[in-house]
Design an enzyme around this catalytic site. Structure first.
Site, mmCIF file in Angstrom:
data_model
loop_
_atom_site.group_PDB
_atom_site.id
_atom_site.type_symbol
_atom_site.label_atom_id
_atom_site.label_comp_id
_atom_site.label_asym_id
_atom_site.label_seq_id
_atom_site.Cartn_x
_atom_site.Cartn_y
_atom_site.Cartn_z
ATOM 1 C CB CYS B 191 -34.185 -1.710 -22.701
ATOM 2 S SG CYS B 191 -34.022 -0.899 -21.314
ATOM 3 C CG HIS B 195 -33.613 -2.571 -27.998
ATOM 4 N ND1 HIS B 195 -33.021 -2.097 -29.196
ATOM 5 C CD2 HIS B 195 -33.315 -1.260 -27.326
ATOM 6 C CE1 HIS B 195 -32.911 -0.820 -28.889
ATOM 7 N NE2 HIS B 195 -32.489 -0.586 -27.434
ATOM 8 N NE ARG B 238 -28.262 3.493 -27.713
ATOM 9 C CZ ARG B 238 -28.800 5.372 -28.033
ATOM 10 N NH1 ARG B 238 -28.264 5.404 -29.805
ATOM 11 N NH2 ARG B 238 -28.994 5.700 -27.575
ATOM 12 C CB CYS B 242 -31.073 3.559 -24.145
ATOM 13 S SG CYS B 242 -30.762 2.785 -25.406
#
Lengths: 229, 281
Positions: B191, B195, B238, B242
Site C-alpha cells: 500500500c 501512500h 476503495r 487499490c
C-alpha cells in the site's frame, strides 16, 4: 522522569533521521514503532486465510492468488526494510543487489532498441495482471508497461511523480552501450541499482517480454521518439 | 436552472435536519475548514471542481433514501433497524460510524461498519445474506449504500476514533499495519508504494500520504460520491480498487483480513474530522 527520558529519546531519534530524506521506498516513516512478532504472525495468517483473499483465484500467468501473495526473497527483505522505518543498511542492500544481478537475463543478440511507437502504447497502458473482482483478460488485450503511472515521459500526456521524470531520456544521455545496459537493467530488475525501490521488476517478474522491453527502450532512446522531442 | 433549484431544495432541507441533530456543519463546511488549515496541501487542494459540486452532492439524496429505509419495518421479521447496536447502544447513530471498526461482545468479533450492518439486517430483520437487500453492496441504488450513507452522515465532522480498547481491536489494527507494508505480487507493490510519500501523483491524481492525518481523513472519508463513476462508493469499494491496481487476488467482503486493513487505515486518520459524505474524483 521516565516520560522525560522517552521524550529525549524521541527527540534524539528525530534529530538523527532529520537529515535523511529516504527511509527506504514504500516504508514506514522514521521514528515509528516497528511491529511486534505477534502482529507480523497475524498479518501472515490473515494474508493466507481461506476466508480472506481468494487463495484459489486463477491468475493470468498461471498459478493462483496464493502464489501472488507468497513472497520471494527480495519481497521478504524489502518488507522488513519497509517495516523497520529506517533506510536500507549496506549489508542488506548488497544482498538485494546480488539477488537482482542473478535474476537478469540479456537478449541473445545483445540489447537492441525496438519500435518506439509500440513502446509508447505500452508505456501508456495500465492494463494487465490486475485481478481482484475484474481480472484483465490477456487474450483480448496485451498487458502494458504502466510507465506513465509513475513517470513523466513525452509531455503531451501527464505522467505520475512516484518515479523521476524520464522526459528527454535519450536526448540527455545518448545511447552508448553502458547507458543502454543501465536502462535495460532498470526495467528488468531495478533493485540492482536501487535496492528495495518502489519500481517493479518488469523482466525478472515476467511482466514484460523481451520484445516489449526493447519497444519501451526505443521509446526512451530513439531520437524520433516523442520522449526526445 | 430549474434542475439546479430542484437539487438545492432537498439539499437545503437536509442541511436543516442535520443541524437539528447536531451542532455540526455540512460535509462541505467540514472540508473547507480542513482546507483552510492546510492551504498548501497538494492532495487536499487538487480539485476545485469537486468542491463546487459538494453542496449539491448526490450522496445527500442517497442518505435521505437511507433514512427512510432505516426507519422502515422490513425483512421477514418486519422490524426497522432502529434496534441495531452500532456500538453505542441500540439505535444510537450519532458518532457511531467514526468509532468503527470495533469489538462486539455479541459476536465476539471486531466488525467494520459494513459487517455490523449486515449482522443487524440478518439477525434483527431476518434477511438472508443472499437476499438482494444484503447481497448488493455497490452503487447508489443499493440498500446497503443508502443505509451506509445515512448512518455515516450522523458522524459528519466528528473525529475518527476507532476503538482500540479490546485486545482483538489492537491485534487487528497492528496486523493491518504490517499488511500495509507487505510487498508481494508481480509488481512488488504494497500500500505504501502509493501512500508512503507526500505529494506524489499517479498520473494526474495526487495521492494521500498515510502519515499525514489531515490528508488521510479525506482519503478514508467514505461513503463519497465518485464523480467519475456517478455513484456513492464505500470504504470496501476503495480498498478493493487499490488491491485491483496492486494486482492482488480478490478480497472477501466482511473478512477478518479486510477488517485488519480497515482498522489500520481508520487509525491513521485518528483525531481528524470525518467528511461524511465526501466528494471524490
Amino acid at each position: 522522569m521516565r516520560k522525560n527520558i522517552t521524550i529525549a529519546a524521541v527527540v534524539a531519534l528525530a534529530m538523527t533521521t532529520a537529515g535523511c530524506t529516504t527511509t527506504g521506498d514504500g516504508g514506514m516513516s522514521g521514528g515509528m514503532k516497528p511491529p511486534s512478532a505477534e502482529a507480523r504472525a497475524l498479518a501472515e495468517k490473515l494474508t493466507f486465510a481461506e476466508n480472506g483473499f481468494v487463495q484459489e483465484q486463477p491468475m493470468q500467468e498461471g498459478g493462483t492468488g496464493r502464489d501472488r501473495l507468497t513472497q520471494d526473497e527480495t519481497q521478504k527483505i524489502c518488507t522488513d526494510v519497509a517495516l523497520s522505518g529506517k533506510p536500507i543498511d549496506d549489508a542488506t542492500a548488497s544482498k538485494v543487489r546480488a539477488l537482482a544481478k542473478a535474476s537478469i537475463k540479456y537478449p541473445a543478440g545483445g540489447i537492441k532498441l525496438g519500435d518506439w511507437e509500440k513502446g509508447r502504447v505500452l508505456a501508456w497502458s495500465g492494463f494487465g495482471f490486475r485481478t481482484a473482482h475484474k481480472p484483465d483478460n490477456h487474450k483480448k488485450r496485451e498487458p502494458g508497461a504502466t510507465c506513465y503511472n509513475c513517470h513523466q515521459l513525452a509531455t503531451d500526456r501527464t505522467g505520475g511523480t512516484i518515479g523521476p521524470s524520464l522526459t528527454n531520456y535519450g536526448k540527455i544521455r545518448g545511447s552508448s552501450d553502458e547507458i543502454l545496459k543501465y536502462a535495460y537493467d532498470m526495467i528488468y530488475n531495478p533493485n540492482v541499482t536501487f535496492p528495495c525501490t518502489n519500481m517493479p521488476r518488469f523482466g525478472a517478474n515476467g511482466v514484460l517480454t523481451e520484445q516489449q522491453i526493447a519497444d519501451v527502450m526505443a521509446y526512451l532512446f530513439d531520437p524520433k521518439s516523442l520522449v526526445n522531442k | 436552472m430549474l434542475k439546479k433549484i430542484l437539487l438545492a431544495i432537498p439539499a437545503a432541507m437536509f442541511a436543516v435536519s442535520v443541524q437539528a441533530a447536531e451542532p455540526s456543519d455540512s460535509p462541505y463546511e467540514v472540508l473547507t475548514e480542513l482546507l483552510s488549515k492546510n492551504k498548501d496541501d497538494l492532495y487536499l487542494n487538487q480539485s476545485q471542481q469537486n468542491l463546487m459540486i459538494m453542496p449539491d452532492d448526490p450522496a445527500l439524496f442517497t442518505a435521505e433514501e437511507g433514512e427512510a429505509l432505516f426507519k422502515e419495518k422490513r425483512g421477514p421479521k418486519n422490524v426497522s433497524l432502529e434496534g441495531c447496536d452500532f456500538g453505542k447502544g441500540p439505535g444510537v447513530l450519532k458518532g457511531a460510524y467514526v468509532e468503527m471498526p470495533r469489538y462486539f461482545a455479541d459476536t465476539d468479533k471486531v466488525m467494520t461498519f459494513e459487517s455490523r450492518l449486515v449482522h443487524c439486517m440478518v439477525t434483527l430483520q431476518g434477511f438472508d445474506k443472499k437476499d438482494k437487500q444484503v447481497k448488493k453492496r455497490h452503487g447508489s441504488g443499493s440498500d446497503m449504500m443508502k443505509l451506509t450513507t445515512y448512518i455515516a452522515m450522523q458522524s459528519n465532522g466528528m473525529p475518527w476514533n476507532s476503538r482500540l480498547d479490546h485486545p482483538k481491536e489492537k491485534a487487528l489494527r497492528d496486523a493491518g499495519e504490517v499488511m500495509f507494508y507487505r510487498r508481494s505480487g508481480p509488481m512488488d507493490f504494497n500500500c505504501a508504494t502509493c501512500h508512503g510519500q507526500e505529494g506524489k501523483r499517479i498520473r494526474a491524481s495526487v495521492l494521500p500520504y498515510i502519515n499525514n492525518p489531515a490528508e488521510w481523513t479525506k482519503a478514508v472519508s467514505w461513503p463519497a460520491t465518485r464523480v467519475g463513476q456517478n455513484n456513492v462508493r464505500s470504504t470496501f469499494h476503495r480498498v478493493r480498487g487499490c488491491l485491483y491496481q496492486m494486482r492482488y487476488p480478490n478480497l472477501k467482503q466482511g473478512s477478518e483480513t479486510a477488517t485488519a486493513l480497515i482498522s489500520f487505515w481508520t487509525d491513521a486518520a485518528r483525531g481528524q474530522p470525518a467528511i461524511l459524505p465526501d466528494t471524490k474524483r
